[in-house]
Write an enzyme that holds these catalytic residues in place. Structure first.
Site, PDB file in Angstrom:
ATOM      1  N   GLU A  75      12.816 -15.322 -30.518  1.00 32.10           N
ATOM      2  CA  GLU A  75      11.458 -15.736 -30.167  1.00 32.10           C
ATOM      3  C   GLU A  75      10.601 -15.392 -31.376  1.00 32.10           C
ATOM      4  O   GLU A  75      10.304 -14.229 -31.626  1.00 32.10           O
ATOM      5  CB  GLU A  75      11.030 -15.000 -28.888  1.00 32.10           C
ATOM      6  CG  GLU A  75       9.963 -15.730 -28.130  1.00 32.10           C
ATOM      7  CD  GLU A  75       8.594 -15.238 -28.517  1.00 32.10           C
ATOM      8  OE1 GLU A  75       7.981 -15.886 -29.404  1.00 32.10           O
ATOM      9  OE2 GLU A  75       8.173 -14.218 -27.977  1.00 32.10           O
ATOM     10  N   GLY A  78      13.608 -13.210 -38.318  1.00 31.13           N
ATOM     11  CA  GLY A  78      14.479 -13.975 -37.418  1.00 31.13           C
ATOM     12  C   GLY A  78      15.548 -14.731 -38.194  1.00 31.13           C
ATOM     13  O   GLY A  78      16.716 -14.785 -37.783  1.00 31.13           O
ATOM     14  N   LYS A  95      16.116  -1.601 -30.477  1.00 28.31           N
ATOM     15  CA  LYS A  95      15.447  -1.047 -31.649  1.00 28.31           C
ATOM     16  C   LYS A  95      13.995  -1.522 -31.588  1.00 28.31           C
ATOM     17  O   LYS A  95      13.685  -2.651 -31.938  1.00 28.31           O
ATOM     18  CB  LYS A  95      16.094  -1.521 -32.956  1.00 28.31           C
ATOM     19  CG  LYS A  95      15.566  -0.712 -34.143  1.00 28.31           C
ATOM     20  CD  LYS A  95      15.540  -1.469 -35.445  1.00 28.31           C
ATOM     21  CE  LYS A  95      14.329  -2.301 -35.644  1.00 28.31           C
ATOM     22  NZ  LYS A  95      13.023  -1.614 -35.588  1.00 28.31           N
ATOM     23  N   THR A 144       9.265 -15.041 -38.118  1.00 32.59           N
ATOM     24  CA  THR A 144      10.267 -16.060 -38.439  1.00 32.59           C
ATOM     25  C   THR A 144      11.106 -15.591 -39.628  1.00 32.59           C
ATOM     26  O   THR A 144      12.318 -15.822 -39.667  1.00 32.59           O
ATOM     27  CB  THR A 144       9.560 -17.397 -38.747  1.00 32.59           C
ATOM     28  OG1 THR A 144       8.740 -17.720 -37.611  1.00 32.59           O
ATOM     29  CG2 THR A 144      10.543 -18.525 -38.965  1.00 32.59           C
ATOM     30  N   GLU A 192       0.475 -18.555 -39.421  1.00 35.29           N
ATOM     31  CA  GLU A 192       0.052 -17.893 -38.190  1.00 35.29           C
ATOM     32  C   GLU A 192      -0.877 -16.741 -38.602  1.00 35.29           C
ATOM     33  O   GLU A 192      -0.465 -15.855 -39.352  1.00 35.29           O
ATOM     34  CB  GLU A 192       1.304 -17.358 -37.510  1.00 35.29           C
ATOM     35  CG  GLU A 192       1.091 -16.830 -36.147  1.00 35.29           C
ATOM     36  CD  GLU A 192       2.393 -16.333 -35.524  1.00 35.29           C
ATOM     37  OE1 GLU A 192       3.331 -15.984 -36.267  1.00 35.29           O
ATOM     38  OE2 GLU A 192       2.456 -16.277 -34.293  1.00 35.29           O
ATOM     39  N   CYS A 209       2.049 -14.293 -30.530  1.00 31.81           N
ATOM     40  CA  CYS A 209       2.702 -15.473 -31.111  1.00 31.81           C
ATOM     41  C   CYS A 209       2.247 -16.759 -30.440  1.00 31.81           C
ATOM     42  O   CYS A 209       2.336 -17.828 -31.029  1.00 31.81           O
ATOM     43  CB  CYS A 209       4.214 -15.330 -31.050  1.00 31.81           C
ATOM     44  SG  CYS A 209       4.772 -14.873 -29.421  1.00 31.81           S
TER      45      CYS A 209
HETATM   46  P1  ADP Z   1       6.051  -8.189 -37.404  1.00 34.72           P
HETATM   47  O1  ADP Z   1       5.540  -8.890 -38.605  1.00 34.72           O
HETATM   48  O2  ADP Z   1       5.575  -8.701 -36.113  1.00 34.72           O
HETATM   49  O3  ADP Z   1       6.096  -6.708 -37.522  1.00 34.72           O
HETATM   50  P2  ADP Z   1       8.817  -8.233 -37.945  1.00 34.72           P
HETATM   51  O4  ADP Z   1       9.686  -9.410 -37.774  1.00 34.72           O
HETATM   52  O5  ADP Z   1       8.604  -7.714 -39.296  1.00 34.72           O
HETATM   53  O6  ADP Z   1       7.500  -8.675 -37.238  1.00 34.72           O
HETATM   54  O7  ADP Z   1       9.298  -7.040 -37.039  1.00 34.72           O
HETATM   55  C1  ADP Z   1       9.811  -7.221 -35.743  1.00 34.72           C
HETATM   56  C2  ADP Z   1      10.945  -6.265 -35.537  1.00 34.72           C
HETATM   57  O8  ADP Z   1      11.950  -6.547 -36.508  1.00 34.72           O
HETATM   58  C3  ADP Z   1      10.591  -4.801 -35.727  1.00 34.72           C
HETATM   59  O9  ADP Z   1      11.314  -4.053 -34.766  1.00 34.72           O
HETATM   60  C4  ADP Z   1      11.087  -4.492 -37.127  1.00 34.72           C
HETATM   61  O10 ADP Z   1      11.420  -3.149 -37.335  1.00 34.72           O
HETATM   62  C5  ADP Z   1      12.328  -5.344 -37.172  1.00 34.72           C
HETATM   63  N1  ADP Z   1      12.796  -5.664 -38.519  1.00 34.72           N
HETATM   64  C6  ADP Z   1      12.085  -5.886 -39.624  1.00 34.72           C
HETATM   65  N2  ADP Z   1      12.901  -6.186 -40.658  1.00 34.72           N
HETATM   66  C7  ADP Z   1      14.164  -6.162 -40.176  1.00 34.72           C
HETATM   67  C8  ADP Z   1      15.467  -6.402 -40.721  1.00 34.72           C
HETATM   68  N3  ADP Z   1      15.635  -6.748 -41.979  1.00 34.72           N
HETATM   69  N4  ADP Z   1      16.528  -6.288 -39.904  1.00 34.72           N
HETATM   70  C9  ADP Z   1      16.363  -5.963 -38.612  1.00 34.72           C
HETATM   71  N5  ADP Z   1      15.193  -5.726 -38.035  1.00 34.72           N
HETATM   72  C10 ADP Z   1      14.100  -5.823 -38.802  1.00 34.72           C
END
Ligand code: ADP
Length: 514
Positions: A282, A265, A204, A262, A415, A316
């Site tokens: 990560e 994550g 995804k 994070t 960050e 990061c």
């Molecule tokens: P950034 O701030 O770098 O966009 P995110 O952690 O928000 O980082 O996004 C990284 C990935 O996680 C993207 O593919 C985003 O669509 C996905 N994402 C964001 N929220 C969720 C969630 N609740 N469950 C699963 N994936 C998510």
């Protein structure tokens, strides 16, 4: 049909015609542009037929519309990956290595085509996009080699008539969730490793940058990656939580490999815990860049430019806090400012000579400017930049240098993920260490010193997964990439990166004397 639904339907079908025209035009420019998801070796739409737009952050134009898939689509892709696993797991390491090598060759041949797609949706300068392709490809090449070195062990047994075998077996289906900052390399780094180990996956990609993932799997398809081994489910931000939930909780999933914030994550780790799933996380960093008096200051400034302004600070492992010894502080800051003003050229990534593109989206732009405003309100001084370059658009933030930053400011704790360098004076190794470690993150740290003992002491005591001494760039396919504390779990790259996707099986061979 209800009138509202009919209207939506007509609008949607109208949009599709328009979007098809746009797609054909864009394909003339971007040769690897694909506007459908990829499941079981086929290009597919969302079951709902819904789509979402992918924008070019440089000018907000629509690059393409891709399927807005939901949890049902994700479930279907996971089932596909699970079916494919039944045969992929039994392929020989040599076979998997060959397929990965073919994928690598095609990606290398298509460097320019991949880079164009990366720049179109992420905004990064074309030269950097090509750098990302080279970096991303290095993982395919590395894991093509590593596939044949995921060895087991035979351990001397305590019993005369028995033998102990430990073998490494692929985990199964891996859910891969990736961010927008390195939309191609984050895929190859994970997928190269898991394929080498004998796993299959559903990816995804970020809603901001799904097109690089689709371009990558187009080449995987051409390379002969068997159907179902690699699948891509594209989804909007709105659907990300529900799709993410399925990708963590579905019974077929054995591992969640995530790169991103994070905050997200932690959500995924919680969901994975329910089914005792393996995680490879990560997450965010808050890298210190520490310069001691013995350092070669010109070299440190050169490396600071790379550690801070690569990808416009959206990395990061990007240097987040410059901790400079008071003896060399003024010299470092003066040279850093001059270098920033000379080398940072802001503009659209496709323009010749541009080194810093736009920020990825409005939220990110708001966050970066908010952090600078907070610091300035609390007494920080702007030596360079400090505002949007409004003449270029709404996401171009000037390359910024701040001094008089202290630990109470948000910018010290968070960050930044943007083109803002903050310089802080320190007086001793102990003070530098204390400040550097005063964060919940622990990804990368950079130290500049010619004192060998100091280099070793700092490396030992810094609570970070990666420490670069006298260098501002540490990523490659060969070393183990990853963090400690809240920066994550697991390692990517190196042989460890592939081993992450295996389980150790103990087989006892008994009765050998009969
Ligand atoms: P950034 O701030 O770098 O966009 P995110 O952690 O928000 O980082 O996004 C990284 C990935 O996680 C993207 O593919 C985003 O669509 C996905 N994402 C964001 N929220 C969720 C969630 N609740 N469950 C699963 N994936 C998510």
């Amino acid at each position: 049909m209800h009138i509202l639904y009919l209207r939506t339907y007509l609008l949607r079908s109208g949009n599709l015609v328009e979007s098809q025209k746009m797609y054909i035009n864009q394909c003339r420019r971007l040769h690897l542009l694909r506007n459908q998801a990829y499941v079981n070796g086929e290009w597919v739409k969302a079951k709902s037929n819904l789509v979402f737009a992918v924008h070019n952050p440089a000018d907000d134009s629509v690059v393409a519309e891709v399927p807005d898939m939901d949890s049902k689509d994700a479930q279907n892709a996971l089932l596909t990956a699970s079916n494919a696993f039944q045969t992929w797991k039994d392929t020989t390491a040599k076979e998997r290595s060959r397929i990965l090598r073919r994928w690598f060759d095609l990606c290398e041949k298509n460097t320019d085509n991949l880079a164009e797609v990366i720049t179109a949706e992420s905004g990064k300068p074309l030269a950097e996009a090509k750098g990302e392709v080279a970096y991303g490809n290095s993982f395919l090449e590395w894991f093509a080699d590593s596939a044949r070195h995921i060895n087991g062990e035979i351990i001397p047994s305590p019993w005369p008539n028995k033998q102990i075998l430990l073998t490494r077996n692929p985990l199964g289906v891996v859910s891969v969730i990736t961010p927008w900052n390195f939309p191609f390399a984050m895929i190859t780094r994970k997928v190269g490793a898991l394929m080498a180990a004998g796993c299959t996956c559903v990816i995804k990609p970020s809603e901001d940058t799904p097109l690089s993932a689709l371009a990558a799997v187009e080449l995987a398809h051409q390379a002969g990656v068997p159907k179902g081994v690699v699948n891509v489910v594209t989804t909007s931000r709105k659907n990300a939580p529900t799709v993410g939930k399925v990708m963590c909780e579905d019974e077929y999933v054995r591992c969640i490999s995530f790169t991103g914030s994070t905050t997200v994550g932690k959500i995924l780790y919680g969901l994975a815990a329910k089914g005792i799933k393996r995680v490879a996380l990560e997450l965010g960093g808050n890298a210190p860049f520490i310069v001691f008096p013995s350092a070669d200051i010109d070299h440190a400034v050169d490396q600071a430019m790379l550690a801070k302004f690569r990808n416009n600070g959206q990395a990061c492992i990007g240097a987040n806090r410059f901790l400079i010894h008071e003896i060399v502080f003024d010299d470092f800051v003066k040279k850093f400012k001059a270098r920033i003003e000379k080398k940072c050229v802001l503009g659209p990534g496709t323009k010749e000579g541009v080194t810093c593109g736009p920020l990825i989206n409005n939220e990110q732009a708001k966050k970066v400017s908010g952090l600078v405003d907070d610091a300035v309100a609390k007494g920080a001084k702007v030596l360079s930049g400090g505002k949007f370059a409004k003449n270029l658009g709404n996401k171009f933030y000037e390359s910024t240098l701040l001094v008089d930053v202290n630990q109470d400011m948000q910018i010290f704790k968070e960050e930044v993920f943007g083109p803002v360098a903050t310089c802080i004076k320190m007086k001793s190794e102990e003070e530098a260490l204390k400040m550097a470690n005063s964060t919940r993150s622990g990804l990368a740290a950079y130290i500049f010193t010619k004192d060998l003992g100091q280099a070793f002491r700092m490396s030992k005591n810094l609570e970070f997964g990666m420490v670069a001494i006298n260098d501002g760039i540490l990523s490659a396919a060969e070393p183990a990439f990853g963090g400690v504390k809240e920066s994550g779990i697991g390692r990517e790259g190196s042989l460890h990166g592939a081993v992450e996707y295996t389980d150790l099986k103990y087989t006892l061979m008994s009765g050998l004397d009969k």
